[in-house]
Design an enzyme around this catalytic site. Structure first.
Site, mmCIF file in Angstrom:
data_model
loop_
_atom_site.group_PDB
_atom_site.id
_atom_site.type_symbol
_atom_site.label_atom_id
_atom_site.label_comp_id
_atom_site.label_asym_id
_atom_site.label_seq_id
_atom_site.Cartn_x
_atom_site.Cartn_y
_atom_site.Cartn_z
ATOM 1 N N HIS A 398 0.985 -0.881 0.068
ATOM 2 C CA HIS A 398 0.054 0.087 -0.085
ATOM 3 C C HIS A 398 1.007 1.276 0.037
ATOM 4 O O HIS A 398 1.986 1.124 0.092
ATOM 5 C CB HIS A 398 -0.964 -0.066 1.144
ATOM 6 C CG HIS A 398 -0.349 -0.091 2.568
ATOM 7 N ND1 HIS A 398 0.487 1.074 3.105
ATOM 8 C CD2 HIS A 398 -0.351 -0.843 3.353
ATOM 9 C CE1 HIS A 398 0.893 0.740 4.420
ATOM 10 N NE2 HIS A 398 0.428 -0.530 4.620
ATOM 11 N N CYS A 424 3.683 -4.655 6.561
ATOM 12 C CA CYS A 424 3.399 -4.504 5.057
ATOM 13 C C CYS A 424 4.518 -3.690 4.421
ATOM 14 O O CYS A 424 5.482 -3.734 4.806
ATOM 15 C CB CYS A 424 2.201 -3.412 5.098
ATOM 16 S SG CYS A 424 0.614 -3.880 5.694
#
Length: 449
Positions: A398, A424
Site C-alpha cells: 500500500h 506491510c
C-alpha cells in the site's frame, strides 16, 4: 716547523679529557644464557655515579617489532650499573639494542650515555613439530624454531623429501619489514602426492644466531592433504524448473575453511550479485535478487578445506521455471528496500519501498496477490493508506501512511528504502497506484532479504 702555543694545547687536552670521560663506557654481558631470568649487561663508567632523584633513561629495542621486553636497572658499584632485560614470547634470542642516557656523575652537569646490543644464547628447539600433520599439496611446510637460526647451517644440514625451496619468512609488523629466521617455509617444486607421507630431517649442526647448536637430528613427518569433494548441490546439476528465488548450496565431504560461489547467466554474461557463506561442510550462496525466468545459470565453486587444500575447478548448471509473459514481483528487504516488477524476464518497474521494522518484520517467502481496495483506515495505529493489495493475512502492499486529515505522513515518506512499517510493504503514492492498477490477482510476489 710550526710549534703550537701552550695556550692552545691546554684547552685542547682539557676538551679531549672531558670528551673521553663523557663518552667512555665499558659494556659487558654478564649472563648471556639465563634467558628465563633475563640477560644482564654491566656498564662500567670511568666516573663514579651520583644518586639523584631522576633515574637514567633506558631504551630497549628488540630485533622484531612489537616484541614485549621488560627491563630493570640497578647500581652494582660506584661506577657500574647493570641492566637486566627479559624478552617475552617467541622467538627468543633476539638481538636487543639498548641505550642508557642521563646517567648523573660526581661532576656537576656531566651526564653519561652508553649504548650497546646483546643477543642471548638460547638452546635450539623446533616448536612447530606437533602442529605439522597434514600439509597442502602445494605447501608450504612451516617450520618454527624457538630462536633465529643461521641460514647457511640450516640449508646445509636440512634434508628435504623432494626438490623445492626452503626460505625464511618475510614479515611486516607496524609497517616495518624484516626476515624472521626462526620461521621457515618449504615449497615443493611439484605438488606433493595426495595422501602420501613425507619426512624432513633437520640434522645436527644447525646453529642459532646466538651461537647454540643442535646436537642430534630431528625428523618432521607429514601427510599431503586430500582434496575436498562435492557430494551434493541444491539445485542439482542439470535441474530444470528451479524456483526464481532460492539459495544455492554445495555440500563437501570435509570442513571448509574458505569458499566463493559465482553464478552467471552465460547467454548474457551477467554475474548474479550475492554473498557466499561458509557453514561447516556447506557453502551457501544467497542472491540479492531473484533469478530471471527461463534462464540457464552456471555455478562456479572455489573452496579450500581446513587443511588449505583447494577443491580445483568445479561447476554445474541449472535452469529456472518459465513465466511466459506473466507479471511477477521481486521484493528485496536488504540495505535498501526495493520492489521490482517483471513481465517474463523484462524489468517493468523499479520502486523504492519500506518493509517491516525489526519488531514487526515482513514475512519472507513466496506469496500471490489476493484482494485489493482503494483505501483503509487502521484505528489501532491511527493511520490509513491508499491503493492496497493483500499478500497474506494482514500483510499488504500500500501507499505511505496518511494521518487523520488524510495527508501523507512526510516523516514516514522520508523513510522509504528503510524498514519502517508494521509488516506491510509501503510504496510512494504513485507507485502504489500503479501496482494496484496493473498487477493482477494471483501474481507471484517473492520477498527476501
Amino acid at each position: 716547523m710550526k710549534i703550537i702555543s701552550i695556550r692552545y694545547v691546554i684547552p685542547i687536552m682539557f676538551f679531549a679529557i672531558i670528551s673521553f670521560l663523557f663518552f667512555y663506557a665499558d659494556v659487558r654481558t654478564v649472563s648471556p644464557e639465563t634467558v628465563d631470568a633475563g640477560v644482564e649487561v654491566a656498564i662500567n663508567f670511568l666516573l663514579p655515579i651520583k644518586h639523584t632523584g631522576s633515574p637514567p633513561r633506558v631504551t630497549v629495542i628488540p630485533e622484531y617489532p612489537s616484541t614485549p621486553v621488560s627491563f630493570s636497572v640497578r647500581q652494582a658499584g660506584p661506577a657500574t650499573i647493570v641492566i637486566r632485560m627479559k624478552q617475552e614470547g617467541y622467538p627468543q634470542g633476539q638481538l636487543l639494542k639498548f641505550s642508557v642516557e642521563d646517567v648523573s656523575t660526581v661532576i656537576p652537569l656531566l651526564k653519561k650515555t652508553a649504548r650497546g646490543q646483546v643477543r642471548p644464547k638460547v638452546g635450539i628447539k623446533l616448536i612447530s613439530q606437533g602442529q605439522i600433520a597434514v600439509i597442502p599439496s602445494r605447501g608450504p611446510v612451516q617450520l618454527q624454531f624457538n630462536t633465529p637460526v643461521e641460514y647457511k647451517t640450516f640449508r646445509k644440514y636440512t634434508v628435504l623429501p623432494v626438490p623445492g625451496k626452503i626460505l625464511p619468512l618475510n614479515c611486516s609488523v607496524e609497517g616495518v619489514e624484516f626476515t624472521d629466521y626462526s620461521r621457515w617455509e618449504f615449497f615443493p617444486d611439484k605438488p606433493f602426492v595426495h595422501g602420501e607421507q613425507y619426512k624432513i630431517t633437520l640434522g645436527a649442526g644447525i646453529r642459532s644466531l646466538g651461537g647454540s647448536q643442535t646436537d642430534r637430528p630431528v625428523e618432521v613427518s607429514f601427510t599431503a592433504a586430500e582434496p575436498p569433494k562435492v557430494i551434493r548441490t541444491e539445485p542439482a546439476g542439470g535441474e530444470k524448473k528451479v524456483v526464481l528465488y532460492r539459495p544455492v548450496e554445495c555440500e563437501l565431504d570435509r570442513e571448509v575453511e574458505s569458499a566463493l560461489i559465482r553464478i552467471t547467466d552465460p547467454s548474457e554474461d551477467i554475474m548474479v550479485p550475492g554473498r557466499t557463506i561458509v557453514e561447516g561442510k556447506r557453502v551457501v550462496f544467497r542472491p540479492v535478487r531473484a533469478f530471471l525466468p527461463g534462464k540457464t545459470y552456471k555455478v562456479f565453486l572455489a573452496a579450500d578445506s581446513k587443511d588449505h587444500e583447494p577443491l580445483g575447478e568445479y561447476s554445474f548448471s541449472f535452469s529456472t521455471v518459465e513465466m511466459g509473459n506473466k507479471y511477477w514481483v521481486d521484493v528485496r528487504l536488504g540495505d535498501i528496500h526495493t520492489v521490482k516488477v517483471y513481465r517474463g524476464d523484462i524489468l517493468v518497474r523499479h520502486m523504492v519501498a519500506s518493509g517491516g521494522r525489526e519488531a514487526t518484520p515482513t514475512p519472507i517467502g513466496s506469496f500471490y496477490t489476493q484482494d485489493r481496495g482503494h483505501s483503509f483506515w487502521s484505528p489501532r495505529f491511527g493511520e490509513g493508506a491508499t491503493y492496497w493489495v493483500r499478500l497474506v493475512g494482514q500483510v499488504l502492499v500500500h501507499s505511505v501512511p496518511k494521518d487523520d486529515r488524510w495527508k501523507t505522513k512526510e516523516d514516514e515518506h522520508a523513510r522509504l528504502g528503510l524498514p519502517a512499517s508494521h509488516g506491510c510493504i509501503r510504496l510512494d503514492e504513485k507507485d502504489a497506484r500503479w501496482f494496484y492498477e496493473n498487477i493482477p490477482m494471483g501474481t507471484l510476489v517473492i520477498i527476501h532479504e
